[in-house]
Write a protein that holds these residues in place. Sequence first.
Motif, PDB file in Angstrom:
ATOM      1  N   HIS A 111      -8.288   0.751 -11.447  1.00 13.23           N
ATOM      2  CA  HIS A 111      -7.959  -0.339 -10.537  1.00 13.23           C
ATOM      3  C   HIS A 111      -8.286   0.058  -9.098  1.00 13.23           C
ATOM      4  O   HIS A 111      -7.965   1.164  -8.651  1.00 13.23           O
ATOM      5  CB  HIS A 111      -6.482  -0.702 -10.657  1.00 13.23           C
ATOM      6  CG  HIS A 111      -6.133  -1.270 -11.997  1.00 13.23           C
ATOM      7  ND1 HIS A 111      -6.350  -2.581 -12.336  1.00 13.23           N
ATOM      8  CD2 HIS A 111      -5.610  -0.683 -13.102  1.00 13.23           C
ATOM      9  CE1 HIS A 111      -5.957  -2.792 -13.579  1.00 13.23           C
ATOM     10  NE2 HIS A 111      -5.501  -1.654 -14.062  1.00 13.23           N
ATOM     11  N   ASP A 112      -8.932  -0.851  -8.397  1.00 12.65           N
ATOM     12  CA  ASP A 112      -9.267  -0.604  -7.000  1.00 12.65           C
ATOM     13  C   ASP A 112      -8.010  -0.708  -6.142  1.00 12.65           C
ATOM     14  O   ASP A 112      -7.300  -1.705  -6.151  1.00 12.65           O
ATOM     15  CB  ASP A 112     -10.306  -1.627  -6.510  1.00 12.65           C
ATOM     16  CG  ASP A 112     -11.662  -1.412  -7.147  1.00 12.65           C
ATOM     17  OD1 ASP A 112     -11.986  -0.255  -7.448  1.00 12.65           O
ATOM     18  OD2 ASP A 112     -12.383  -2.409  -7.356  1.00 12.65           O
ATOM     19  N   GLY A 113      -7.746   0.342  -5.425  1.00 11.99           N
ATOM     20  CA  GLY A 113      -6.603   0.356  -4.521  1.00 11.99           C
ATOM     21  C   GLY A 113      -6.945   1.187  -3.307  1.00 11.99           C
ATOM     22  O   GLY A 113      -7.896   1.974  -3.319  1.00 11.99           O
ATOM     23  N   SER A 114      -6.203   1.022  -2.260  1.00 15.47           N
ATOM     24  CA  SER A 114      -6.450   1.769  -1.038  1.00 15.47           C
ATOM     25  C   SER A 114      -6.095   3.235  -1.258  1.00 15.47           C
ATOM     26  O   SER A 114      -4.953   3.571  -1.579  1.00 15.47           O
ATOM     27  CB  SER A 114      -5.607   1.183   0.099  1.00 15.47           C
ATOM     28  OG  SER A 114      -5.766   1.944   1.273  1.00 15.47           O
ATOM     29  N   TYR A 115      -7.090   4.099  -1.110  1.00 22.97           N
ATOM     30  CA  TYR A 115      -6.848   5.525  -1.298  1.00 22.97           C
ATOM     31  C   TYR A 115      -7.664   6.317  -0.299  1.00 22.97           C
ATOM     32  O   TYR A 115      -8.875   6.115  -0.166  1.00 22.97           O
ATOM     33  CB  TYR A 115      -7.220   5.978  -2.714  1.00 22.97           C
ATOM     34  CG  TYR A 115      -6.935   7.443  -2.957  1.00 22.97           C
ATOM     35  CD1 TYR A 115      -5.657   7.861  -3.295  1.00 22.97           C
ATOM     36  CD2 TYR A 115      -7.936   8.401  -2.815  1.00 22.97           C
ATOM     37  CE1 TYR A 115      -5.375   9.212  -3.488  1.00 22.97           C
ATOM     38  CE2 TYR A 115      -7.668   9.747  -3.014  1.00 22.97           C
ATOM     39  CZ  TYR A 115      -6.386  10.147  -3.343  1.00 22.97           C
ATOM     40  OH  TYR A 115      -6.110  11.476  -3.519  1.00 22.97           O
ATOM     41  N   THR A 116      -7.014   7.210   0.415  1.00 21.60           N
ATOM     42  CA  THR A 116      -7.691   8.105   1.344  1.00 21.60           C
ATOM     43  C   THR A 116      -7.511   9.543   0.862  1.00 21.60           C
ATOM     44  O   THR A 116      -6.534   9.868   0.182  1.00 21.60           O
ATOM     45  CB  THR A 116      -7.120   7.970   2.770  1.00 21.60           C
ATOM     46  OG1 THR A 116      -5.698   8.175   2.738  1.00 21.60           O
ATOM     47  CG2 THR A 116      -7.413   6.591   3.328  1.00 21.60           C
ATOM     48  N   GLU A 117      -8.457  10.383   1.196  1.00 22.82           N
ATOM     49  CA  GLU A 117      -8.440  11.774   0.762  1.00 22.82           C
ATOM     50  C   GLU A 117      -7.135  12.447   1.156  1.00 22.82           C
ATOM     51  O   GLU A 117      -6.650  12.304   2.281  1.00 22.82           O
ATOM     52  CB  GLU A 117      -9.624  12.503   1.380  1.00 22.82           C
ATOM     53  CG  GLU A 117      -9.811  13.919   0.883  1.00 22.82           C
ATOM     54  CD  GLU A 117     -11.076  14.546   1.438  1.00 22.82           C
ATOM     55  OE1 GLU A 117     -11.005  15.702   1.882  1.00 22.82           O
ATOM     56  OE2 GLU A 117     -12.132  13.868   1.447  1.00 22.82           O
ATOM     57  N   SER A 152      -2.779   5.317  -2.100  1.00 23.87           N
ATOM     58  CA  SER A 152      -2.118   6.187  -1.130  1.00 23.87           C
ATOM     59  C   SER A 152      -1.725   5.387   0.094  1.00 23.87           C
ATOM     60  O   SER A 152      -2.349   4.384   0.443  1.00 23.87           O
ATOM     61  CB  SER A 152      -3.044   7.346  -0.721  1.00 23.87           C
ATOM     62  OG  SER A 152      -4.168   6.860  -0.016  1.00 23.87           O
ATOM     63  N   SER A 153      -0.655   5.847   0.706  1.00 18.71           N
ATOM     64  CA  SER A 153      -0.183   5.264   1.969  1.00 18.71           C
ATOM     65  C   SER A 153       0.311   6.424   2.818  1.00 18.71           C
ATOM     66  O   SER A 153       1.329   7.049   2.502  1.00 18.71           O
ATOM     67  CB  SER A 153       0.940   4.260   1.713  1.00 18.71           C
ATOM     68  OG  SER A 153       1.449   3.751   2.938  1.00 18.71           O
ATOM     69  N   GLY A 154      -0.431   6.728   3.881  1.00 15.71           N
ATOM     70  CA  GLY A 154      -0.105   7.926   4.649  1.00 15.71           C
ATOM     71  C   GLY A 154      -0.303   9.138   3.769  1.00 15.71           C
ATOM     72  O   GLY A 154      -1.369   9.333   3.185  1.00 15.71           O
ATOM     73  N   ASN A 155       0.747   9.971   3.626  1.00 13.82           N
ATOM     74  CA  ASN A 155       0.627  11.156   2.767  1.00 13.82           C
ATOM     75  C   ASN A 155       1.300  10.946   1.413  1.00 13.82           C
ATOM     76  O   ASN A 155       1.556  11.906   0.687  1.00 13.82           O
ATOM     77  CB  ASN A 155       1.220  12.384   3.465  1.00 13.82           C
ATOM     78  CG  ASN A 155       2.720  12.236   3.686  1.00 13.82           C
ATOM     79  OD1 ASN A 155       3.284  11.168   3.498  1.00 13.82           O
ATOM     80  ND2 ASN A 155       3.359  13.315   4.095  1.00 13.82           N
TER      81      ASN A 155
END
Length: 215
Positions: A111-117, A152-155
Amino acid sequence: MAKAQLLESVNDTQTHERSRFAKDIHDGLGGMLSSLSTYISILKSGLLSPEEQNSMLSEMQNIVNDTAQEAKNIANNQVPDIIRKFGLKESIRYQFERIFLTCKGPELIMHDGSYTEQDPERETALYRIVNELMNNAFKYSRATKIDISICSSGNKIQFTYQDNGIGFDMEQIMERIKTKQVSGLRNIRERVHSLGGKLSMGSAPQKGMVVEIEI
């Protein structure tokens, strides 16, 4: 007194490292070795054409090379090369395709979701967890569909795994985890707890399995 405390600290560190190493070997190399075992069985069946045999042998050679490199990474407590090169999500897709290469495996839905490294240690732990879940699906669940969501949201990382496999009696499995009879699921729980995360697992016969993790 100080000497005793120092010795206790050293022993605790050594115990932690042995536990980490054992979990990484199980989760990091287990899937690759299971795949190799399956490929060997298929080759021995004699059902493949010469072209298919050559293709499978080439893939087996790649897995052997990757397994050797992964063993070095585990020994040196390094982030797997695949995560450094492709990131967490693409690494999961790649590993899924490798595990189910030679069988009519389940459909993977990412599923596409907001994710940052994120921090490499946490991404490596999550990658090992997903490997273990997919290995279980490969060996036991008979699932036709696997759903994975990573956001992910922040850390903070939120992860959900769900399959439609044969499932299991959750109460029995939890008792076996307590007595250290189920190494894979116990490893998952210990990895999440070592990162201060939250873990929820649910399953029932013929109802598949759901795993939710927040780190």
